[in-house]
Design an enzyme around this catalytic site. Structure first.
Site, mmCIF file in Angstrom:
data_model
loop_
_atom_site.group_PDB
_atom_site.id
_atom_site.type_symbol
_atom_site.label_atom_id
_atom_site.label_comp_id
_atom_site.label_asym_id
_atom_site.label_seq_id
_atom_site.Cartn_x
_atom_site.Cartn_y
_atom_site.Cartn_z
ATOM 1 N N LEU A 89 0.853 -1.170 0.000
ATOM 2 C CA LEU A 89 0.000 0.000 0.000
ATOM 3 C C LEU A 89 0.896 1.229 0.000
ATOM 4 C CD1 LEU A 89 -2.687 -0.906 2.716
ATOM 5 C CD2 LEU A 89 -2.973 -0.972 0.222
ATOM 6 N N ASP A 90 0.448 2.292 -0.624
ATOM 7 C CA ASP A 90 1.184 3.542 -0.568
ATOM 8 C C ASP A 90 1.342 3.988 0.884
ATOM 9 O OD1 ASP A 90 1.040 3.504 -3.329
ATOM 10 O OD2 ASP A 90 -0.614 4.950 -3.435
ATOM 11 N N ARG A 91 2.394 4.750 1.132
ATOM 12 C CA ARG A 91 2.628 5.257 2.488
ATOM 13 C C ARG A 91 1.389 5.970 3.043
ATOM 14 N NH1 ARG A 91 6.901 9.998 3.010
ATOM 15 N NH2 ARG A 91 5.264 10.947 1.720
#
Length: 327
Positions: free
Chosen positions: A144-146
């Protein structure tokens, strides 16, 4: 694997090609692995990229069904250490974990983020993580993106890792998101089928590009507010920043997106503009949450279903948006 990982424990990455590509192999792998094209070229020159067990030319154009082995050695001085970082584990057995990642937590060490990641937290929690992707990405099946919160599955052994990775590639893993986008989505349901790849001018961004990888996102409106819609989003493919790029391309970037929707709320005027400013302030972050995860257990074959409610700030922003829309 043991707590604290060293660069010598890494295994080659397996890259499965789903459809014929118009890109040269060096460009294709740079996009797929999110590393520079020069780095890919160096790996190929060193014989670290294999197709059917043999080195392959940079000019080769990948074909559907190709299986590539890419040996990406990390810098020799990197050691990933356990760190006591809080992380919510919603399921765990001897083969895998399902975690609920908070926004702001990077998934694995990388340039600019050598520590303080989900991997560091997982190494502190357990002695067992798949060595696939070690030392930087042990056990990491998908990312997942940050700035995105929500559910992720992590593998504890290599067999589980390979099965889960294959299921994701075969689109057998269900991943559902809740998002808020600016404006009013029309129609209420749509499928965005647009290729996504590296931005032609800014290699740190993704974009809809003609020679990008096939990317499909299914979107359904849940609620309509003054200047934004609440959406249920389902991934059919899982490209880097796919949801964010597809919604931007549709003219409805995600609320609070610092890369693809920065300042978008300033495009509204009058009361709508003031409302949009307040929604962005209350959300305080990218309004994207991985709320649902479904997959078959890699050993028992049991169908597992997990859900995660919106985190506090996003839930509070939705409550405010409902109240302010109905008045």
């Amino acid at each position: 694997m043991e707590k604290g990982t060293s660069p010598r424990q890494t295994d080659p990455l397996r890259v499965h090609v789903e459809t014929d590509s118009e890109d040269r192999l060096d460009a294709f792998l740079a996009d797929r692995l999110a590393i520079s094209r020069n780095r890919v070229a160096s790996l190929m020159n060193d014989g670290r990229v294999l197709l059917h067990g043999q080195p392959v030319r940079k000019s080769y154009r990948p074909r559907a069904g190709d299986e590539l082995l890419v040996d990406v050695p990390p810098p020799p001085d990197i050691v990933v250490k356990p760190e006591p970082i809080p992380v919510s584990v919603v399921f765990e057995d001897e083969f895998l974990l399902v975690v609920d990642k908070p926004a702001g937590l990077v998934v694995h060490p990388a340039p600019g983020h050598p520590s303080g990641t989900l991997v560091n937290a997982l190494l502190h929690r357990t002695d067992r993580l798949s060595t696939i992707g070690a030392p930087l990405r042990p056990g990491i099946v998908h990312r997942l993106d940050r700035d995105t919160s929500g559910l992720m599955v992590v593998a504890k052994d290599e067999a589980a890792h390979r099965t889960l990775s294959a299921d994701i590639a075969a689109r057998k893993v269900g991943r559902g998101y809740i998002a808020a986008c600016w404006g009013r989505l029309e129609p209420d349901q749509l499928t965005i089928d647009r290729p996504v790849g590296r931005h032609l001018k800014d290699r740190k961004r993704m974009a809809v590009v003609a020679n990008g990888r096939p990317s499909v996102t299914h979107v359904r409106r849940l609620e309509r507010f003054v200047a934004a819609d609440l959406l249920a989003v389902r991934l059919q493919t899982g490209r880097t920043h796919q949801i964010r790029v597809h919604l931007l391309d549709a003219g409805h970037p995600i609320v609070g997106d610092p890369i693809y929707g920065d300042g978008w709320q300033r495009g509204f005027t009058g009361a709508g503009g003031r409302w949009a400013d307040e929604l962005a302030r209350r959300a305080g972050r990218l309004f994207l949450h991985a709320a649902r995860l479904t997959f078959r257990h890699p050993v028992s074959d049991e169908r597992l279903v997990f859900s995660s409610p919106l985190p506090g700030t996003l839930a509070g922003a939705v409550d405010w948006a409902r109240d302010s829309t109905s008045t």
